[in-house]
Design an enzyme around this catalytic site. Sequence first.
Site, mmCIF file in Angstrom:
data_model
loop_
_atom_site.group_PDB
_atom_site.id
_atom_site.type_symbol
_atom_site.label_atom_id
_atom_site.label_comp_id
_atom_site.label_asym_id
_atom_site.label_seq_id
_atom_site.Cartn_x
_atom_site.Cartn_y
_atom_site.Cartn_z
ATOM 1 N N GLU A 175 0.804 -1.225 0.000
ATOM 2 C CA GLU A 175 0.000 0.000 0.000
ATOM 3 C C GLU A 175 0.842 1.284 0.000
ATOM 4 O O GLU A 175 0.830 2.060 0.972
ATOM 5 C CB GLU A 175 -0.962 0.003 1.197
ATOM 6 C CG GLU A 175 -1.880 -1.206 1.245
ATOM 7 C CD GLU A 175 -2.858 -1.190 2.416
ATOM 8 O OE1 GLU A 175 -2.757 -0.297 3.281
ATOM 9 O OE2 GLU A 175 -3.724 -2.082 2.465
ATOM 10 N N GLU A 355 -5.278 -8.703 0.750
ATOM 11 C CA GLU A 355 -5.925 -8.412 2.037
ATOM 12 C C GLU A 355 -7.399 -8.162 1.799
ATOM 13 O O GLU A 355 -7.772 -7.438 0.855
ATOM 14 C CB GLU A 355 -5.364 -7.127 2.688
ATOM 15 C CG GLU A 355 -4.022 -7.265 3.307
ATOM 16 C CD GLU A 355 -3.543 -5.965 3.959
ATOM 17 O OE1 GLU A 355 -4.380 -5.154 4.395
ATOM 18 O OE2 GLU A 355 -2.318 -5.768 4.001
#
Length: 459
Positions: A175, A355
């Site tokens: 991220e 995720e």
Amino acid sequence: MNNLNCLDALCARFPTAFVWGVASSAFQIEGAAAADGKGPSIWDEFCRRQGVIVDGSDGEIACDHYNRLESDLDLIAALGIRAYRFSISWPRIQPTGSGAINESGLDFYNRLVDQLLQRDIEPFATLYHWDLPAALQREHNGWADRNTAYRFAEYAAIVAKRLGDRVRSFATHNEPWVTATIGHEFGHFAPGVKDRAVATQVSHNCLLSHGLASQAIRSARSNADVGIVVNLSPVSSATQSPADRLQASREDGLLVRWYLDALLRREYPADVLEYLGTDAPKTHAGDAQLIAQPLDFLGVNYYHPIVSTVARPFSPARDGAAVTDMGWEVAPAQFTEMLLRLDREYELPPLFITENGAAYRDTLIEGGIQDEDRRAYIESHVCAVADAIERGVDVRGYFVWSLLDNFEWASGYTKRFGIYYVDYATQARILKRSGIWYKNLAAAFNRTHAGASSLPTTP
Ligand code: IFM
């Protein structure tokens, strides 16, 4: 249909080689913040500032995973899950972010990988999940300095050389939008900087470091699968007003297109560059090519859509929508739509959902956690992935966030994402109802795909 038949029907919608996994990250679970020569990370230092972590907590002990490695890996094996995504703490390997290897730190990951393989669980390693060595921040300005990208590639080469005989899948960053924007523009995460120009430079340097690290990993291990993990949310405008629609399109540009265009099209989106103006990053000739290294996979982290207005940018829920304990809207259909959009607009490598999961308040009742809301969230999002696969998107795996309740960054220990409950006073782990469901899913998958090879395959 009874529950078992339902699960069988769901599993039949996935290809035989599909990877079911669980995920975690180093800082959030390991603890042992100064053990065996580990250097401090920017998160160790950030947590010491007054008022930045809601419960005033830190990662000193976390889930004490560093000292409970084997029993925690047994928890994965007990689920019948065959893939584990974890991250490596850079300051355990290089305490100040460059120079000599800290062998005892590396040894922890050697044991982690060996112990996974002994349990027939495939390791999926992430090299950077936000815990930059603090010395790089203090003395060299962290990710704002281009040189950090070169230090990162050196660290990546060390890890690939030492673990790459047993680890095939390496994600460079987790991220990068969060590293750049939440860490350097909003200032809610370490290192707590609030400056948009710095944030865009950080995002560029992180992407550059991804490219350099990809090259370094491949020259150390030519058979490695190299990718990156991005957090993506579909962005829509809350109203039809031109100003709000423009805002939504800018947010989509900053969150989604900025990263995917750079990685997959060798350019930053022109409208975002124009919007950033003098805050756009300083780049060098050849950076675009370096960033757009071939990807063996793209990791997608999905939690919620974003709805925006000029007055409320980056809002994670529509008014009145069902939300998780993070205030994030539950919207599985938008997850499918987002995957279809990516597939339509980009030449994608295979995707892994690296995720997905939900925080809800858990109550221990007679020693058990009946987290039906989390179970339903996970099931609906697994179905959303099946829908996308059936409509042609090449998704190869799904990892639940998270194996254990853990340190949820600025929310401290107040938010629980685990499929195992962690009692932080005793460090006991208790499988939640959602975890039992996931375990049943894995069993149903093995049953419905019986005869498949025993280890999941990566692209
Ligand atoms: O806990 C985080 C993780 O570290 C990165 N992705 C989102 C999760 C939930 O906020």
